[in-house]
Design an enzyme around this catalytic site. Structure first.
Site: not given
Ligand code: GLU
Length: 478
Positions: A252-254, A256
């Site tokens: 997920s974006k979280r 990296g």
């Protein structure tokens, strides 16, 4: 003719997962002489992210994926933005209402909230209880016309059924309709929800294969029911495996940067990113890892896509990128590096000199953006060593002996080139009795200031006598 679509919502950047979906659709379309369609699923007006459409299409173009039909590309099945298709949806909504396959629901958000809380308290999964399902059509029309807010819900059959999907990747998947609630298909703002719009559009746009992430599997019973209500044959489906972090959590974006644009800005080539993304879940029948786009088109099939999650291995991507950089023609590499060089203090340096430097650096570059840290060595009078390994080695007594002797040897000759470097170092070896790694490492570190720097011969040749002497003298002072 096969027709496949990539149908992102304009809620953000193109994510590597989205790139993979688009790529698989495009590869399959190209392989079978079909079309690749870009459709913007912008029915959730609250979540629209300014500029997302251009972002998405420009990143696809950068990746080499050509769009045959889409909002800015034309095509006879448009419009390709869902927000421009409201009239079309309205006809089908009317049909569902008239035939009793959908109904208006006037339940207030307070009622729904209360219902959900009660269901949760009893330990049940919250779901709509069908309160408005049995309103008469005339009662529902009257309330709608009097201005009451409503949504439209599709009916899930009262007698539970098993819906069966023959997925191109997973084979037979069955889900009970009893697991779905009467899904909202038109919101109170009059916009259809994803479930309705996707079915209508895939049908009207003559999509033959729906390819999307496995998170959509639970939705297929609703979609198949809608196809049935409309009397349409459903397309084929392929649900792609999740992309995972090395710890097997969902990528997920979280965790990296996973936006395609970030990979571009960090100096990854489209060739390597696409090759890497193709391998996220798909594997060729042979033991080969590097594939050009034409090769991928030739080899691709849904049968060779795995059901289980695909781990995103950054090291592998780095390796691929280095491989692709090494294969580039020098001119091509230089052109691709220019935008990165232009962001350094060395923008505007002579292209011929840059070309020589790039040639030396080419075998070592992992990403294009690394060029930023590599140029100071060539252009600064007193480049700084920051690599701790380099500083450690250069501070050793043995290194100082080698460098001092090297300076003496070089001072005694007229020129220093790759041709006499070996002989001079032989002399250093004879006089200092230091050999092998202990002999060469200090020199390499003194001249390149980098433990993974470029080839020493090439760099000595480029620098010549005076600059090498200067660097060796400077290194003695570390
Ligand atoms: N708009 C959906 C998404 O962004 C597309 C799902 C589909 O391909 O059906 O995930």
């Amino acid at each position: 003719m096969v027709r496949l679509r990539f149908a992102p919502s304009p809620t953000g950047y193109l994510h590597v997962g989205g790139l993979r979906t688009a790529l698989f659709c495009w590869l399959y379309a190209r392989k079978n002489g079909g079309k690749f369609i870009f459709r913007l699923e912008d029915t959730d007006q609250k979540r629209i992210f300014e500029g997302a459409e251009n972002q998405l299409t420009s990143m696809l173009e950068w990746s080499g994926i050509e769009i045959d039909e889409g909002p800015q590309y034309g095509g006879i099945h448009g419009p390709y933005r869902q927000s421009e298709r409201l009239d079309i949806y309205a006809q089908y909504i009317r049909l569902l209402l008239d035939e009793g396959n959908a109904y208006r629901c006037f339940c207030t958000s307070e009622r729904l909230e209360k219902l959900r809380n009660e269901q949760r308290k009893k330990g049940n999964t919250p779901r709509y209880d069908g309160f408005c399902r049995n309103l008469t059509k005339s009662e529902a029309s009257r309330r709608a016309e009097s201005g009451e807010d409503y949504v439209v819900r599709m009916k899930i059959p009262e007698v539970p059924e098993t819906m069966v999907l023959n997925d191109l990747i997973r084979g037979i998947v069955s889900i009970e309709t009893s697991q779905s609630e009467d899904q909202v298909i038109v919101k109170s703002d009059g916009f259809p929800t994803y479930h309705l719009a996707v079915v209508i559009d895939d049908y009207l746009m003559k999509i033959t294969h729906v390819v999307r992430g496995e998170e959509w599997i639970p939705s297929f019973p609703k979609h198949l029911l809608l196809y049935r209500y409309f009397g349409w044959d459903p397309p084929q489906f392929a649900h792609l495996p999740l992309i995972l972090n090395p710890d097997r959590s969902k990528l997920s974006k979280r965790q990296g940067d996973v936006a395609v644009e970030d990979f571009r800005n960090n100096g990854f080539l489209p060739e390597s990113l696409v090759n890497f993304v193709a391998m996220l879940g798909w594997s060729p029948g042979e033991d080969k890892e590097l594939f050009t786009l034409p090769e991928l088109i030739r080899e691709f099939s849904f049968e060779r896509v795995n059901k289980s999650g695909a781990v995103f291995d950054q090291e592998k991507l780095n390796w691929m990128n280095q491989q692709y950089i090494q294969k580039l023609e020098l001119d091509d590499l230089q052109q691709r590096l220019n935008p990165f060089i232009n962001k350094t203090p060395y923008a505007g340096k002579d292209q011929k000199i840059l070309r020589k430097i790039i040639k030396i650096l080419q075998p070592r570059l992992v990403t294009l953006s690394e060029i930023r840290n590599r140029l100071s060595l060539f252009f600064e009078n007193n480049p700084e060593a920051s690599d701790p390994e380099v500083l450690k080695v250069l501070r050793e007594e043995n290194s100082k002996q080698v460098l001092a002797n090297f300076i003496k040897q070089v001072e005694s000759v007229e020129k220093l080139t790759k041709d006499n470097l070996g002989d001079l170092m032989k002399n250093v070896q004879n006089e200092t009795k230091i050999k092998g790694k202990n002999l060469w490492m200090p020199l390499r570190y003194a001249i390149t200031l980098d433990s993974e720097g470029p080839d020493l011969n090439l760099i000595v040749d480029l620098f010549g006598k005076e600059r090498c002497l200067h660097l060796a003298r400077s290194a003695l002072k570390f």
